[in-house]
Design a protein around this motif. Structure first.
Motif, short mmCIF file in Angstrom:
data_model
loop_
_atom_site.label_atom_id
_atom_site.label_comp_id
_atom_site.label_asym_id
_atom_site.label_seq_id
_atom_site.Cartn_x
_atom_site.Cartn_y
_atom_site.Cartn_z
N ALA A 146 32.36 33.38 47.20
CA ALA A 146 33.05 34.51 47.34
C ALA A 146 32.62 35.60 48.32
O ALA A 146 33.16 36.18 49.08
CB ALA A 146 33.46 35.04 46.11
N ALA A 177 33.53 41.18 46.04
CA ALA A 177 33.99 39.66 45.61
C ALA A 177 33.31 38.91 44.89
O ALA A 177 33.83 37.82 44.16
CB ALA A 177 33.89 39.33 47.08
N VAL A 195 34.39 38.97 41.01
CA VAL A 195 35.81 38.55 40.84
C VAL A 195 36.31 37.21 41.58
O VAL A 195 37.39 36.80 41.16
CB VAL A 195 36.79 39.77 41.40
N GLY A 196 35.16 36.76 42.07
CA GLY A 196 35.67 35.55 43.11
C GLY A 196 35.81 34.24 42.14
O GLY A 196 37.05 33.56 42.34
N GLY A 227 37.24 34.15 39.26
CA GLY A 227 38.40 34.50 38.36
C GLY A 227 39.68 34.29 39.52
O GLY A 227 40.69 33.69 39.35
N LEU A 228 39.55 34.81 40.56
CA LEU A 228 40.65 34.77 41.66
C LEU A 228 40.54 33.11 42.28
O LEU A 228 41.73 32.90 42.45
CB LEU A 228 40.39 35.45 42.67
N LEU A 236 42.76 31.46 39.56
CA LEU A 236 44.03 31.88 39.79
C LEU A 236 44.86 31.18 40.70
O LEU A 236 45.85 30.68 40.70
CB LEU A 236 44.05 33.62 39.91
N GLY A 237 43.94 30.83 41.86
CA GLY A 237 44.61 30.26 43.28
C GLY A 237 44.96 28.70 42.56
O GLY A 237 45.90 28.19 42.97
N VAL A 261 39.92 42.79 36.47
CA VAL A 261 40.35 41.62 37.53
C VAL A 261 40.39 40.16 37.08
O VAL A 261 41.30 39.62 37.00
CB VAL A 261 39.61 41.90 38.75
N ASP A 262 39.09 40.07 36.36
CA ASP A 262 38.94 38.80 35.78
C ASP A 262 39.94 38.39 34.53
O ASP A 262 40.43 37.32 34.46
CB ASP A 262 37.68 38.38 35.34
N ALA A 281 43.40 38.14 35.84
CA ALA A 281 43.56 36.61 36.50
C ALA A 281 43.97 35.60 35.27
O ALA A 281 44.82 34.72 35.39
CB ALA A 281 42.49 36.17 37.22
#
Length: 234
Positions: free
Chosen positions: A53, A95, A98-99, A101-102, A105-106, A219-220, A223
């Motif tokens: 990330a 990034a 949070v990477g 988790g994102l 999410l994707g 953020v995590d 997500a």
């Protein structure tokens, strides 16, 4: 086209995942994240996502990526060249935590639309890009082993098995991301992480490091909650 056609059909195949499989995958991932014996080796996967990330955002903000290192203690380092201050540097530092988790999410978005097999091929594509930037032997080994496992799943398991594995990977990233943030704060309390992403962000922005840690966690968790609403709410 004769080659790409069957390949595209394979990676875009829709495989429905029953609720019980999604729940079972979530439970299995939770066991891995909560178990000290399992968490230690599995954490390297989170480090791969974390450093990946950093690298993606560094490139996306116009910085020059100089290399990525992964270490056997599950730490990592991403080096990029460019302005030492400014939005690009802030976003690159932001990034990392949070990477995972994102990314999770994707992957959950693909699962929710039935494209679980596509999750595995997306992972392979990202690992291939990461491999080009690895600058140490352990990092090379870690990425290659991870890619070999995922590739083996795509080759040897039936589509339903691939989908279940993809669900497990998705839940693992979603559940592991908050744990790494809590570990970060624990290390900061012990004064064992003076150069952490949060502390670097604090020096760049004059916003206290604990605020950045709170943002990572928020953020995590968001997500995780959003992915759960997509996958588990009937």
């Amino acid at each position: 086209m004769d080659v790409l056609g069957p390949f595209w059909t394979r990676i875009s195949a829709e495989v429905p995942l029953p609720l019980e499989v999604l729940v079972g995958a979530a439970v299995a991932a939770l066991v891995v994240v909560a178990s000290p014996a399992l968490w230690r080796p599995a954490r390297t996967v989170v480090t791969i996502a974390h450093e990946g990330a950093h690298g993606l955002v560094a490139l996306g903000t116009g910085r020059r990526l100089a290399g990525i290192r992964l270490h056997s203690d599950t730490s990592g380092l991403t080096v990029s060249a460019g302005r030492p201050t400014g939005p690009g540097m802030v976003l690159t530092l932001l990034a990392g935590y949070v990477g995972p988790g994102l990314f999770g999410l994707g992957a959950a978005a693909l699962l929710a639309t039935g494209h679980a097999v596509g999750v595995l091929w997306a992972v392979l594509g990202l690992l291939a890009l990461l491999l080009l930037q690895i600058r140490n032997f352990y990092g090379l080994w870690a990425v290659l082993v991870t890619a070999a496992v995922v590739l083996g799943v795509t080759e040897w398991l039936p589509p339903t098995g691939q989908a279940a594995f993809a669900a497990g990977v998705t839940w693992f990233l979603l559940l592991a991301a908050p744990r790494t943030v809590l570990e970060l704060q624990g290390a900061r309390r012990r004064r064992a992480a003076p150069g952490s992403d949060a502390d670097q962000l604090a020096r760049l922005t004059r916003v206290p490091a604990v605020v950045w840690v709170g943002l990572f966690l928020l953020v995590d968790l968001a997500a995780l909650a959003l992915a759960a609403s997509w996958l588990l709410v009937v």
